[in-house]
Design an enzyme around this catalytic site. Structure first.
Site, mmCIF file in Angstrom:
data_model
loop_
_atom_site.group_PDB
_atom_site.id
_atom_site.type_symbol
_atom_site.label_atom_id
_atom_site.label_comp_id
_atom_site.label_asym_id
_atom_site.label_seq_id
_atom_site.Cartn_x
_atom_site.Cartn_y
_atom_site.Cartn_z
ATOM 1 N N CYS A 1 -0.301 33.962 10.217
ATOM 2 C CA CYS A 1 -0.016 34.495 11.551
ATOM 3 C C CYS A 1 0.255 33.399 12.558
ATOM 4 C CB CYS A 1 -1.178 35.370 12.013
ATOM 5 S SG CYS A 1 -1.549 36.631 10.812
ATOM 6 N N GLU A 2 1.325 32.645 12.329
ATOM 7 C CA GLU A 2 1.770 31.583 13.234
ATOM 8 C C GLU A 2 3.284 31.547 13.151
ATOM 9 O OE1 GLU A 2 -0.012 29.347 15.063
ATOM 10 O OE2 GLU A 2 -2.009 29.893 14.333
ATOM 11 N N TYR B 1 5.700 18.220 10.847
ATOM 12 C CA TYR B 1 6.702 17.171 11.051
ATOM 13 C C TYR B 1 8.127 17.705 11.056
ATOM 14 C CZ TYR B 1 2.877 14.410 8.855
ATOM 15 O OH TYR B 1 1.697 13.840 8.487
ATOM 16 N N ARG C 1 3.606 20.149 6.002
ATOM 17 C CA ARG C 1 4.621 19.212 6.494
ATOM 18 C C ARG C 1 5.758 19.852 7.283
ATOM 19 N NH1 ARG C 1 7.507 16.209 3.915
ATOM 20 N NH2 ARG C 1 7.286 14.399 5.247
ATOM 21 N N GLU D 1 0.834 -1.220 0.000
ATOM 22 C CA GLU D 1 0.000 0.000 0.000
ATOM 23 C C GLU D 1 0.860 1.258 0.000
ATOM 24 O OE1 GLU D 1 -1.851 -0.402 3.813
ATOM 25 O OE2 GLU D 1 -3.350 -1.817 3.133
ATOM 26 N N GLY E 1 2.167 5.023 -0.736
ATOM 27 C CA GLY E 1 1.615 6.334 -1.060
ATOM 28 C C GLY E 1 2.748 7.281 -1.420
ATOM 29 N N ARG E 2 3.480 7.687 -0.368
ATOM 30 C CA ARG E 2 4.530 8.689 -0.525
ATOM 31 C C ARG E 2 5.532 8.360 -1.624
ATOM 32 N NH1 ARG E 2 6.288 11.922 3.605
ATOM 33 N NH2 ARG E 2 5.280 10.490 5.053
ATOM 34 N N TYR F 1 1.077 14.106 0.626
ATOM 35 C CA TYR F 1 0.792 14.805 1.878
ATOM 36 C C TYR F 1 1.038 16.309 1.734
ATOM 37 C CZ TYR F 1 0.941 9.927 3.137
ATOM 38 O OH TYR F 1 0.712 8.565 3.147
#
Ligand SMILES: *Cc1c(COP(=O)(O)O)cnc(C)c1O
Length: 460
Positions: free
Chosen positions: A373-374, A345, A341, A301, A303-304, A402
């Site tokens: 604004c973070e 992460y 990301r 399976e 994905g990335r 992702y």
């Protein structure tokens, strides 16, 4: 099972690859002296000119060639594993359609993904349904579509599914997802195979649960699944996990039960910075030496690994904020609401200017940030980058997985446009979200809309 840190904090390092290094490792990208950065045969500046920025661009040819590499590795005699693409990595219909034409099935984690996969032409017989919490509606959909298998993650889910299947006179083919308690050595937020993660049933309880499944009405257990995490480049944790599953299969068979399938999960990693990319052949080898002689149908399976390198996010420098004696802040028009990301992460993504002239500017340390604004809205801190002036455009690399799927509209920022390159042609596959759409579904109650400010006060 040590391995290079794959999600190193986005801070400066002597080992940061240069623009030339990044391009040398990515044959689908190259810098043309006049046209600038090209994905396959399309100058990315042309797409940014036409659609504006930020814009996601995926290379269809790149995606196909990666699929074929993986397929070839897994098709070795004695293995014959089938590929169920993990839809959550990039769920755009065009991506699903490309993979469906290549022959891929789908690994879905929600009713929405199941519907999407079918909309893209992936037949139910090639759909696997995973996930730690599935609603009755979602399980009902899976049963009514008669998908290939449901990966069950707990006793509670097994019993509920048995009830639902019996009630509608169907039989659910299930695979029990086992938590092998293996440390994949990846970032904590993408590790899934440790005993204290929420995923799968405990290894020591798996055999009993499988026996229970065989007794339950409406359930046909066909095998086991394991998925230990994501961005795993070293084959050792895969091999360790599959060896534990092989032991389980032998024990369950000795106890007289049939096991016909093992789902080996996803998780194969790529090279974002300077890691050695996860190898399909090493994965195939890990599967073969552990599970290869058990006469099983095998499933993976990924994905990335399939989609991440095929995609880039194009962005423009809004301004460069200088402060004496410190690295400048290069403020992009892309932000954490587009690409999460790095914030989520601490992921490292390569950054390459679209213009060949920008790319050869001398590099100096800079902070690459978004306008949200973070404080966490950063793409790179203290990264040696070619000097970028306001208006310069860059590609943030390896954002095909992702990336767009994790976007939000935080700060009322519309979802970015998406384009697909295929060899020398390209087209829009999602226009930029019109700003009015941000509030199109919002309702203002009549009494508030009418401005009856006195009504509320009178009731006090
Ligand atoms: C996320 C996920 C995958 C895909 O993981 P990648 O690291 O993108 O290959 C596969 N299987 C399951 C069950 C997942 O949750």
């Amino acid at each position: 099972m040590s391995m290079p840190s794959v999600s190193a904090p986005p801070s400066s390092s002597m080992t940061d690859p240069s623009v030339a290094d990044l391009l040398a490792a990515r044959p689908h990208l190259r810098m043309h002296a006049l046209e600038g950065l090209m994905l396959e045969q399309v100058p990315l500046a042309a797409i940014a000119d036409a659609l504006g920025t930020p814009v996601w661009v995926t290379g269809a040819g790149t995606l196909r060639s990666r699929y074929r590499r993986l397929e070839a590795a897994l098709a070795e005699p004695s293995l014959g594993a089938s590929i169920h693409y993990a839809v959550k990595a990039n769920d755009h219909l065009a991506i699903l359609r490309i993979l469906s034409i290549e022959g891929a099935g789908a690994d879905v984690v929600s009713g929405g993904e199941m519907r999407r996969a079918i909309e893209a032409g992936i037949p139910p017989a090639r759909i696997v349904f995973s996930g730690v919490g599935k609603s009755d509606d979602e399980l009902g959909l899976a049963l009514s579509l008669s998908i290939s298998q449901i990966n069950v993650e707990s006793r509670e889910e097994l019993e509920r599914l048995s009830g639902l299947a019996s009630a509608c006179g169907r039989t659910a083919r299930i695979v029990l997802r086992v938590n092998p308690d293996i440390d994949a050595g990846t970032h904590a937020k993408i590790t899934t195979g440790l005993a204290d993660n929420k995923f799968g049933v405990a290894y020591d309880e798996a055999a009993d649960l499988y026996a229970l499944a065989a007794r339950l009405p409406g359930i046909e257990p066909i095998g086991f699944a394991v998925h230990i995490g994501s961005q795993i480049n070293d084959p050792a944790p895969f091999r360790a996990a599959y060896a534990r599953i092989a032991d389980l299969v032998r024990r369950v068979r000795e106890a007289g039960q049939a096991v016909s399938l093992v789902d080996c999960g996803g998780g194969l990693g790529i090279s974002y910075r300077d890691e050695i990319e996860g190898s399909p052949r090493a994965l195939a080898h890990a599967i073969r030496v552990t599970l290869g002689d058990l006469g099983l149908k095998l499933v993976v399976e990924p994905g990335r690994w399939l989609v991440a390198p095929a995609g880039v996010l194009l962005s423009r420098v809004l301004l460069v904020k200088q402060s004496a004696g410190r690295a400048p802040f290069v403020v992009l028009d892309a932000a954490m609401n587009d690409l999460l990301r790095p914030s989520l992460y601490e992921a490292w993504h390569g950054v390459v200017p679209l213009s060949a002239r920008d790319a050869v500017q001398p590099a100096g340390p800079a902070h690459l940030v978004g306008p949200v604004c973070e404080t966490g809205d950063t793409f790179a801190l203290d990264r040696p980058l070619p000097h970028l002036a306001a208006g310069a455009r860059v590609a943030i690399l390896d954002t095909g997985a992702y990336g767009a799927v994790m976007s939000s509209t935080y700060n009322s920022r519309p979802l970015a446009a998406q384009a697909l390159v295929d060899g020398s042609r390209w087209t829009t596959i999602r226009p930029r979200q019109p700003v009015e759409q941000l509030w199109a579904g919002e309702l203002v109650p009549d009494w508030i809309a009418a401005g009856e400010t006195g009504a509320g006060r009178a009731a006090e």
